[in-house]
Motif scaffolding. Structure first.
Motif, PDB file in Angstrom:
ATOM      1  N   MET A 227      51.228  -2.459 -54.427  1.00  0.00           N
ATOM      2  CA  MET A 227      50.436  -1.846 -55.495  1.00  0.00           C
ATOM      3  C   MET A 227      51.087  -2.013 -56.862  1.00  0.00           C
ATOM      4  N   VAL A 228      50.226  -2.156 -57.863  1.00  0.00           N
ATOM      5  CA  VAL A 228      50.659  -2.173 -59.248  1.00  0.00           C
ATOM      6  C   VAL A 228      50.125  -0.892 -59.880  1.00  0.00           C
ATOM      7  N   ILE A 229      51.025   0.012 -60.235  1.00  0.00           N
ATOM      8  CA  ILE A 229      50.622   1.290 -60.830  1.00  0.00           C
ATOM      9  C   ILE A 229      50.443   1.082 -62.334  1.00  0.00           C
ATOM     10  N   VAL A 230      49.223   1.302 -62.797  1.00  0.00           N
ATOM     11  CA  VAL A 230      48.900   1.109 -64.212  1.00  0.00           C
ATOM     12  C   VAL A 230      48.913   2.473 -64.885  1.00  0.00           C
ATOM     13  N   SER A 231      49.926   2.711 -65.707  1.00  0.00           N
ATOM     14  CA  SER A 231      50.058   4.025 -66.344  1.00  0.00           C
ATOM     15  C   SER A 231      49.861   3.973 -67.853  1.00  0.00           C
ATOM     16  N   GLN A 232      49.819   2.800 -68.426  1.00  0.00           N
ATOM     17  CA  GLN A 232      49.651   2.666 -69.870  1.00  0.00           C
ATOM     18  C   GLN A 232      48.303   2.021 -70.194  1.00  0.00           C
ATOM     19  N   PRO A 233      47.647   2.472 -71.258  1.00  0.00           N
ATOM     20  CA  PRO A 233      46.402   1.822 -71.660  1.00  0.00           C
ATOM     21  C   PRO A 233      46.693   0.420 -72.190  1.00  0.00           C
ATOM     22  N   PRO A 234      45.692  -0.442 -72.184  1.00  0.00           N
ATOM     23  CA  PRO A 234      45.923  -1.805 -72.688  1.00  0.00           C
ATOM     24  C   PRO A 234      46.144  -1.797 -74.200  1.00  0.00           C
ATOM     25  N   SER A 235      46.666  -2.892 -74.724  1.00  0.00           N
ATOM     26  CA  SER A 235      46.909  -2.978 -76.163  1.00  0.00           C
ATOM     27  C   SER A 235      45.594  -2.970 -76.949  1.00  0.00           C
ATOM     28  N   ASP A 236      44.535  -3.535 -76.376  1.00  0.00           N
ATOM     29  CA  ASP A 236      43.218  -3.532 -77.023  1.00  0.00           C
ATOM     30  C   ASP A 236      42.348  -2.480 -76.344  1.00  0.00           C
ATOM     31  N   SER A 237      42.393  -1.252 -76.858  1.00  0.00           N
ATOM     32  CA  SER A 237      41.666  -0.166 -76.208  1.00  0.00           C
ATOM     33  C   SER A 237      40.187  -0.125 -76.575  1.00  0.00           C
ATOM     34  N   SER A 238      39.714  -1.133 -77.301  1.00  0.00           N
ATOM     35  CA  SER A 238      38.285  -1.186 -77.615  1.00  0.00           C
ATOM     36  C   SER A 238      37.506  -1.923 -76.527  1.00  0.00           C
ATOM     37  N   LYS A 239      38.215  -2.566 -75.626  1.00  0.00           N
ATOM     38  CA  LYS A 239      37.581  -3.297 -74.526  1.00  0.00           C
ATOM     39  C   LYS A 239      37.792  -2.550 -73.215  1.00  0.00           C
ATOM     40  N   VAL A 240      36.963  -2.876 -72.222  1.00  0.00           N
ATOM     41  CA  VAL A 240      37.013  -2.213 -70.922  1.00  0.00           C
ATOM     42  C   VAL A 240      38.010  -2.938 -70.018  1.00  0.00           C
ATOM     43  N   PHE A 241      39.031  -2.211 -69.618  1.00  0.00           N
ATOM     44  CA  PHE A 241      39.998  -2.705 -68.653  1.00  0.00           C
ATOM     45  C   PHE A 241      40.206  -1.617 -67.608  1.00  0.00           C
ATOM     46  N   PHE A 242      41.102  -1.854 -66.683  1.00  0.00           N
ATOM     47  CA  PHE A 242      41.398  -0.897 -65.625  1.00  0.00           C
ATOM     48  C   PHE A 242      41.772   0.452 -66.235  1.00  0.00           C
TER      49      PHE A 242
END
Length: 174
Positions: free
Chosen positions: A85-100
């Protein structure tokens, strides 16, 4: 007909390997409960049933052994699943787009709004608005931005949505 099933290639295993910190903790808690609490209880019950004598017609023994197999199968699955598993705890750098991990507000053709969170396949829960990133809607939303139109094929045809909001929760709330 044999029961042999060839091992799956890692890329064809169940869904994506991304998970939120809360989802990872939930899987770890389930694994811990199965291994440290439930399995010892069932093992003790099987030992007591085996001590009663004839095992061939002992329903408690047979049922207990079946429970142990189910617990062991789930433990193996959880260990393998958590291992990569890859635990994603930080928002992406471009928070205007839809990511995990994004909360996405959509508006359909009739003007009705709905909100969904993009999560991994181990976390989806329609009642909470969590959809898997591997679902048709989840795949269609990924990498889209605000005010973009998304078309999703559903059993009744094609539905069109417009993204009206994208937000990310802080890591401690995720």
């Amino acid at each position: 007909m044999s029961r042999y099933r060839p091992p799956q290639h890692p890329s064809r295993q169940r869904g994506s390997k991304f998970i939120t910190p809360r989802g990872a903790q939930r899987l770890k808690d389930e694994l811990d409960h199965l291994w440290r609490v439930l399995r010892p209880q069932v093992t003790q019950a099987v030992q007591e049933a085996a001590a009663q004598g004839d095992r061939s017609e002992n329903a408690e023994y047979i049922y207990g052994k079946r429970q142990l197999r189910e617990i062991d199968r789930r433990v193996r699955f959880l260990r393998q699943r958590l291992d990569g598993m890859v635990i994603v705890s930080q928002p992406p750098s471009d928070s205007s787009k839809v990511f995990f991990g994004a909360w996405v507000t959509l508006e359909d053709d009739s003007g009705a709004e709905s909100e969904y969170r993009i999560v991994g396949p181990d976390e989806f829960d329609a009642a909470q608005g969590y959809i898997s990133m591997d679902s048709p809607l989840g795949r269609a939303l990924l990498r889209k931005g605000l005010d973009e139109e998304v078309r999703v094929e559903v059993p009744g045809g094609v539905k069109t949505y417009v993204i009206t909001a994208v937000r990310y929760e802080p890591a401690e709330d995720a």
